[in-house]
Design a protein around this motif. Sequence first.
Motif, PDB file in Angstrom:
ATOM      1  N   LYS A  88       0.819  -1.206   0.000  1.00 34.63           N
ATOM      2  CA  LYS A  88       0.000   0.000   0.000  1.00 34.63           C
ATOM      3  C   LYS A  88       0.858   1.264   0.000  1.00 34.63           C
ATOM      4  CE  LYS A  88      -4.327   1.236   2.067  1.00 34.63           C
ATOM      5  NZ  LYS A  88      -5.231   1.050   3.183  1.00 34.63           N
ATOM      6  N   GLU A  89       2.028   1.202   0.660  1.00 32.21           N
ATOM      7  CA  GLU A  89       2.917   2.368   0.726  1.00 32.21           C
ATOM      8  C   GLU A  89       3.463   2.739  -0.639  1.00 32.21           C
ATOM      9  OE1 GLU A  89       5.954   1.420   3.475  1.00 32.21           O
ATOM     10  OE2 GLU A  89       4.620   1.325   5.183  1.00 32.21           O
ATOM     11  N   ASN A  90       3.763   1.749  -1.480  1.00 36.96           N
ATOM     12  CA  ASN A  90       4.340   2.020  -2.794  1.00 36.96           C
ATOM     13  C   ASN A  90       3.320   2.589  -3.768  1.00 36.96           C
ATOM     14  OD1 ASN A  90       6.805   1.143  -1.935  1.00 36.96           O
ATOM     15  ND2 ASN A  90       6.572  -0.917  -2.765  1.00 36.96           N
ATOM     16  N   SER A  91       2.034   2.272  -3.592  1.00 35.19           N
ATOM     17  CA  SER A  91       1.036   2.752  -4.532  1.00 35.19           C
ATOM     18  C   SER A  91       0.539   4.151  -4.180  1.00 35.19           C
ATOM     19  CB  SER A  91      -0.139   1.777  -4.580  1.00 35.19           C
ATOM     20  OG  SER A  91      -0.769   1.727  -3.307  1.00 35.19           O
ATOM     21  N   ALA A  92       0.749   4.598  -2.938  1.00 38.25           N
ATOM     22  CA  ALA A  92       0.306   5.924  -2.523  1.00 38.25           C
ATOM     23  C   ALA A  92       1.218   6.987  -3.119  1.00 38.25           C
ATOM     24  CB  ALA A  92       0.303   6.035  -1.001  1.00 38.25           C
ATOM     25  N   PRO A  93       0.660   8.159  -3.480  1.00 36.25           N
ATOM     26  CA  PRO A  93       1.510   9.227  -4.011  1.00 36.25           C
ATOM     27  C   PRO A  93       2.448   9.753  -2.919  1.00 36.25           C
ATOM     28  CG  PRO A  93      -0.748   9.994  -3.729  1.00 36.25           C
ATOM     29  CD  PRO A  93      -0.749   8.533  -3.433  1.00 36.25           C
ATOM     30  N   LEU A  94       3.538  10.324  -3.363  1.00 40.30           N
ATOM     31  CA  LEU A  94       4.512  10.866  -2.429  1.00 40.30           C
ATOM     32  C   LEU A  94       3.926  12.045  -1.666  1.00 40.30           C
ATOM     33  CD1 LEU A  94       7.734  10.947  -4.629  1.00 40.30           C
ATOM     34  CD2 LEU A  94       7.241   9.376  -2.776  1.00 40.30           C
ATOM     35  N   SER A  95       4.228  12.109  -0.376  1.00 41.67           N
ATOM     36  CA  SER A  95       3.814  13.282   0.388  1.00 41.67           C
ATOM     37  C   SER A  95       4.680  14.462  -0.037  1.00 41.67           C
ATOM     38  CB  SER A  95       3.961  13.017   1.884  1.00 41.67           C
ATOM     39  OG  SER A  95       5.333  13.015   2.252  1.00 41.67           O
ATOM     40  N   LEU A  96       4.248  15.647   0.307  1.00 40.66           N
ATOM     41  CA  LEU A  96       5.006  16.843  -0.074  1.00 40.66           C
ATOM     42  C   LEU A  96       6.392  16.832   0.558  1.00 40.66           C
ATOM     43  CD1 LEU A  96       2.169  19.511   0.080  1.00 40.66           C
ATOM     44  CD2 LEU A  96       3.138  18.380  -1.915  1.00 40.66           C
ATOM     45  N   HIS A  97       6.468  16.378   1.798  1.00 39.91           N
ATOM     46  CA  HIS A  97       7.772  16.308   2.468  1.00 39.91           C
ATOM     47  C   HIS A  97       8.696  15.325   1.743  1.00 39.91           C
ATOM     48  CE1 HIS A  97      10.760  16.447   5.614  1.00 39.91           C
ATOM     49  NE2 HIS A  97      10.706  15.134   5.710  1.00 39.91           N
ATOM     50  N   GLN A  98       8.146  14.162   1.348  1.00 38.31           N
ATOM     51  CA  GLN A  98       8.944  13.186   0.617  1.00 38.31           C
ATOM     52  C   GLN A  98       9.386  13.740  -0.735  1.00 38.31           C
ATOM     53  OE1 GLN A  98       6.028  10.057   0.653  1.00 38.31           O
ATOM     54  NE2 GLN A  98       7.191   8.847   2.145  1.00 38.31           N
ATOM     55  N   LEU A  99       8.522  14.499  -1.376  1.00 38.07           N
ATOM     56  CA  LEU A  99       8.873  15.101  -2.657  1.00 38.07           C
ATOM     57  C   LEU A  99       9.997  16.124  -2.487  1.00 38.07           C
ATOM     58  CD1 LEU A  99       8.173  15.052  -5.644  1.00 38.07           C
ATOM     59  CD2 LEU A  99       6.460  16.806  -5.214  1.00 38.07           C
ATOM     60  N   GLU A 100       9.924  16.926  -1.432  1.00 36.70           N
ATOM     61  CA  GLU A 100      11.002  17.887  -1.163  1.00 36.70           C
ATOM     62  C   GLU A 100      12.318  17.172  -0.873  1.00 36.70           C
ATOM     63  OE1 GLU A 100       9.502  20.304   2.009  1.00 36.70           O
ATOM     64  OE2 GLU A 100       8.179  21.443   0.703  1.00 36.70           O
ATOM     65  N   ILE A 101      12.248  16.067  -0.149  1.00 36.23           N
ATOM     66  CA  ILE A 101      13.457  15.274   0.127  1.00 36.23           C
ATOM     67  C   ILE A 101      14.026  14.716  -1.171  1.00 36.23           C
ATOM     68  CG2 ILE A 101      14.313  13.163   1.254  1.00 36.23           C
ATOM     69  CD1 ILE A 101      13.816  15.426   3.215  1.00 36.23           C
ATOM     70  N   ARG A 102      13.168  14.218  -2.049  1.00 37.02           N
ATOM     71  CA  ARG A 102      13.637  13.691  -3.340  1.00 37.02           C
ATOM     72  C   ARG A 102      14.288  14.782  -4.181  1.00 37.02           C
ATOM     73  NH1 ARG A 102      10.351   8.836  -5.188  1.00 37.02           N
ATOM     74  NH2 ARG A 102      10.731   7.474  -3.425  1.00 37.02           N
ATOM     75  N   ILE A 103      13.705  15.982  -4.172  1.00 37.46           N
ATOM     76  CA  ILE A 103      14.289  17.093  -4.921  1.00 37.46           C
ATOM     77  C   ILE A 103      15.673  17.415  -4.379  1.00 37.46           C
ATOM     78  CG2 ILE A 103      14.088  19.570  -5.403  1.00 37.46           C
ATOM     79  CD1 ILE A 103      11.041  19.154  -5.549  1.00 37.46           C
ATOM     80  N   SER A 104      15.801  17.485  -3.051  1.00 36.63           N
ATOM     81  CA  SER A 104      17.111  17.808  -2.469  1.00 36.63           C
ATOM     82  C   SER A 104      18.126  16.703  -2.743  1.00 36.63           C
ATOM     83  CB  SER A 104      16.990  18.079  -0.963  1.00 36.63           C
ATOM     84  OG  SER A 104      16.654  16.912  -0.269  1.00 36.63           O
ATOM     85  N   GLN A 105      17.697  15.448  -2.727  1.00 33.97           N
ATOM     86  CA  GLN A 105      18.604  14.346  -3.049  1.00 33.97           C
ATOM     87  C   GLN A 105      19.044  14.414  -4.511  1.00 33.97           C
ATOM     88  OE1 GLN A 105      16.148  11.028  -1.903  1.00 33.97           O
ATOM     89  NE2 GLN A 105      17.046  10.914   0.150  1.00 33.97           N
ATOM     90  N   PHE A 106      18.107  14.754  -5.393  1.00 38.68           N
ATOM     91  CA  PHE A 106      18.441  14.899  -6.814  1.00 38.68           C
ATOM     92  C   PHE A 106      19.481  16.004  -7.009  1.00 38.68           C
ATOM     93  CE2 PHE A 106      17.660  17.225 -10.775  1.00 38.68           C
ATOM     94  CZ  PHE A 106      17.962  16.244 -11.695  1.00 38.68           C
ATOM     95  N   LEU A 107      19.271  17.140  -6.355  1.00 39.65           N
ATOM     96  CA  LEU A 107      20.213  18.252  -6.499  1.00 39.65           C
ATOM     97  C   LEU A 107      21.577  17.907  -5.914  1.00 39.65           C
ATOM     98  CD1 LEU A 107      17.830  21.220  -5.681  1.00 39.65           C
ATOM     99  CD2 LEU A 107      18.744  20.575  -7.911  1.00 39.65           C
ATOM    100  N   ARG A 108      21.591  17.256  -4.767  1.00 41.28           N
ATOM    101  CA  ARG A 108      22.863  16.852  -4.156  1.00 41.28           C
ATOM    102  C   ARG A 108      23.598  15.891  -5.077  1.00 41.28           C
ATOM    103  NH1 ARG A 108      21.171  14.838   0.549  1.00 41.28           N
ATOM    104  NH2 ARG A 108      21.230  16.892   1.490  1.00 41.28           N
ATOM    105  N   GLY A 109      22.878  14.919  -5.628  1.00 38.28           N
ATOM    106  CA  GLY A 109      23.493  13.978  -6.559  1.00 38.28           C
ATOM    107  C   GLY A 109      23.996  14.668  -7.814  1.00 38.28           C
ATOM    108  N   GLY A 110      23.237  15.651  -8.308  1.00 36.48           N
ATOM    109  CA  GLY A 110      23.658  16.393  -9.493  1.00 36.48           C
ATOM    110  C   GLY A 110      24.930  17.189  -9.257  1.00 36.48           C
ATOM    111  N   VAL A 111      25.026  17.812  -8.090  1.00 36.15           N
ATOM    112  CA  VAL A 111      26.241  18.575  -7.756  1.00 36.15           C
ATOM    113  C   VAL A 111      27.436  17.635  -7.635  1.00 36.15           C
ATOM    114  CG1 VAL A 111      27.351  19.950  -5.958  1.00 36.15           C
ATOM    115  CG2 VAL A 111      25.050  20.526  -6.710  1.00 36.15           C
ATOM    116  N   LEU A 112      27.238  16.494  -6.996  1.00 35.14           N
ATOM    117  CA  LEU A 112      28.335  15.523  -6.866  1.00 35.14           C
ATOM    118  C   LEU A 112      28.748  14.977  -8.236  1.00 35.14           C
ATOM    119  CD1 LEU A 112      27.208  13.603  -3.664  1.00 35.14           C
ATOM    120  CD2 LEU A 112      29.080  15.240  -3.876  1.00 35.14           C
ATOM    121  N   PHE A 113      27.767  14.708  -9.092  1.00 34.54           N
ATOM    122  CA  PHE A 113      28.060  14.209 -10.437  1.00 34.54           C
ATOM    123  C   PHE A 113      28.829  15.253 -11.249  1.00 34.54           C
ATOM    124  CE2 PHE A 113      26.548  13.577 -14.902  1.00 34.54           C
ATOM    125  CZ  PHE A 113      27.215  12.383 -15.151  1.00 34.54           C
ATOM    126  N   ALA A 114      28.358  16.505 -11.205  1.00 36.89           N
ATOM    127  CA  ALA A 114      29.038  17.585 -11.936  1.00 36.89           C
ATOM    128  C   ALA A 114      30.454  17.790 -11.394  1.00 36.89           C
ATOM    129  CB  ALA A 114      28.241  18.880 -11.829  1.00 36.89           C
TER     130      ALA A 114
END
Length: 128
Positions: free
Chosen positions: A3-29
Amino acid sequence: MSKENSAPLSLHQLEIRISQFLRGGVLFAGALLFVGWVWMLINSGDVLSTFSEYHPQSLSESIQWALIMNDRALLMSFFGLVVLVTLPVIRVLMTGILFIRQKDYRLAIMAFAVFFVLIASFTLGIDL
């Protein structure tokens, strides 16, 4: 599927994913830039010697020259810079999407307006 995987991401989880994406992008660059610069240092020995005289050159000329000379180190460094410069633009786009998910349409419109202004400034500012 749980049930957890089918539910949409909460706003907090989405913000965490955005920050993880940016951190990964900076490390990759950063990794691309580091490898490109070390590779240039290994290939030429004195990387800064080319900066003794200023020669104005457009970005497309620099990329064409790197392709002709098969200078993969310089191309890797350019790609690292492109990734690093596009990360804030992607962040503005993702923030607009986040505002839409929060149903804050005024801020979403402002975020998308900033996004389009950034894209326009990059497009108009590039001297190809």
